[in-house]
Design a protein around this motif. Structure first.
Motif, PDB file in Angstrom:
ATOM      1  N   LEU A   1      -6.200  59.565  27.657  1.00 14.50           N
ATOM      2  CA  LEU A   1      -5.565  59.166  26.396  1.00 14.50           C
ATOM      3  C   LEU A   1      -6.636  58.850  25.366  1.00 14.50           C
ATOM      4  O   LEU A   1      -7.753  58.476  25.716  1.00 14.50           O
ATOM      5  CB  LEU A   1      -4.690  57.928  26.610  1.00 14.50           C
ATOM      6  CG  LEU A   1      -3.458  58.105  27.487  1.00 14.50           C
ATOM      7  CD1 LEU A   1      -2.877  56.755  27.825  1.00 14.50           C
ATOM      8  CD2 LEU A   1      -2.431  58.961  26.796  1.00 14.50           C
ATOM      9  N   ILE A   2      -6.264  58.920  24.105  1.00 11.61           N
ATOM     10  CA  ILE A   2      -7.215  58.578  23.054  1.00 11.61           C
ATOM     11  C   ILE A   2      -7.421  57.055  23.075  1.00 11.61           C
ATOM     12  O   ILE A   2      -6.543  56.306  23.492  1.00 11.61           O
ATOM     13  CB  ILE A   2      -6.749  59.065  21.652  1.00 11.61           C
ATOM     14  CG1 ILE A   2      -5.393  58.437  21.281  1.00 11.61           C
ATOM     15  CG2 ILE A   2      -6.710  60.580  21.574  1.00 11.61           C
ATOM     16  CD1 ILE A   2      -4.977  58.678  19.842  1.00 11.61           C
ATOM     17  N   PRO A   3      -8.592  56.586  22.618  1.00 10.15           N
ATOM     18  CA  PRO A   3      -8.900  55.148  22.668  1.00 10.15           C
ATOM     19  C   PRO A   3      -7.850  54.247  22.001  1.00 10.15           C
ATOM     20  O   PRO A   3      -7.550  53.170  22.501  1.00 10.15           O
ATOM     21  CB  PRO A   3     -10.242  55.044  21.953  1.00 10.15           C
ATOM     22  CG  PRO A   3     -10.859  56.382  22.138  1.00 10.15           C
ATOM     23  CD  PRO A   3      -9.728  57.363  22.139  1.00 10.15           C
ATOM     24  N   GLU A   4      -7.264  54.696  20.881  1.00  5.87           N
ATOM     25  CA  GLU A   4      -6.261  53.882  20.187  1.00  5.87           C
ATOM     26  C   GLU A   4      -5.034  53.676  21.073  1.00  5.87           C
ATOM     27  O   GLU A   4      -4.457  52.595  21.120  1.00  5.87           O
ATOM     28  CB  GLU A   4      -5.837  54.531  18.852  1.00  5.87           C
ATOM     29  CG  GLU A   4      -6.913  54.545  17.794  1.00  5.87           C
ATOM     30  CD  GLU A   4      -7.924  55.686  17.965  1.00  5.87           C
ATOM     31  OE1 GLU A   4      -7.614  56.685  18.661  1.00  5.87           O
ATOM     32  OE2 GLU A   4      -9.032  55.563  17.426  1.00  5.87           O
ATOM     33  N   ALA A   5      -4.613  54.718  21.764  1.00  7.90           N
ATOM     34  CA  ALA A   5      -3.450  54.634  22.650  1.00  7.90           C
ATOM     35  C   ALA A   5      -3.750  53.697  23.816  1.00  7.90           C
ATOM     36  O   ALA A   5      -2.905  52.888  24.205  1.00  7.90           O
ATOM     37  CB  ALA A   5      -3.068  56.024  23.157  1.00  7.90           C
TER      38      ALA A   5
END
Length: 159
Positions: free
Chosen positions: A41-45
Motif C-alpha cells: 500500500l502507499i504510505p498515506e494509506a
C-alpha cells in the motif's frame, strides 16, 4: 493459472484484513507495519489504517506489552531480561516495557525461577561437575534470567 505479480488490494479490504489481524491476537506497531508492507500500500494509506486501528483500540502497545510479558513468563518461563530484549526488538517504548514487567509478581517470578532451575538440573545427565554447571548456567541465561540469580542458584545446586 500462476500469477507472478500480486493483485492490488483496496483500502477498505486492507483495513478489514488488519482489523481481523489485530482482533485475532494482540499485535505491536512493528507487526502491523510489516503486514502493511506486504500488502504494497502507499504510505498515506498505511498511516490511515494505523490511525484507524489506534482510534478503534485494535492496536494498543501498552496492552500488547503487558500480554506479551505475562504470556512469555507463564507459558515459556522466560526471565525479565529475555522479555525486555524481545520487547525492545519489537520497538516498544521504555515506559510500556516497565509497565509490562510490573505484570509479573515478584513471588511468582522467583518461584518459577527456582522450579525451572531445579527441573533442568534434574535432567542433566552429565557426570562432570563443570559441564553440568555450564549447561545449567547457559540454559538459564538463554531464557533471560538475571545473572546474579543464575550464579547463586547454580552454586547452590552444584557444589
Amino acid at each position: 493459472m500462476y500469477q507472478n505479480a500480486r493483485q492490488s488490494i483496496t483500502f477498505t479490504e486492507a483495513l478489514k484484513k488488519l482489523e481481523r489481524y489485530c482482533a485475532y491476537q494482540e499485535r505491536c506497531h512493528k507487526e502491523v507495519e510489516d503486514k502493511l508492507k506486504t500488502m504494497k500500500l502507499i504510505p498515506e494509506a498505511r498511516e490511515k489504517i494505523i490511525l484507524h486501528l489506534l482510534e478503534h483500540n485494535f492496536l494498543n502497545e501498552e496492552r500488547f506489552a503487558q500480554n506479551f510479558a505475562r504470556g512469555k513468563f507463564r507459558i515459556k518461563k522466560w526471565g525479565k531480561q529475555r522479555i525486555l530484549r524481545e520487547l525492545n526488538y519489537r520497538g516498544i517504548s521504555k515506559y510500556n516495557i516497565k509497565t509490562a514487567l510490573k505484570e509479573i509478581p515478584e513471588e511468582d517470578y522467583l518461584e518459577t525461577f527456582h522450579d525451572l532451575a531445579e527441573r533442568k538440573y534434574a535432567t542433566i545427565r552429565n557426570l562432570d561437575k563443570h559441564k553440568k554447571r555450564k549447561k545449567l548456567t547457559d540454559y538459564l541465561l538463554y531464557r533471560g534470567w538475571e545473572t546474579h540469580l543464575v550464579f547463586e542458584k547454580v552454586g547452590e545446586l552444584i557444589q
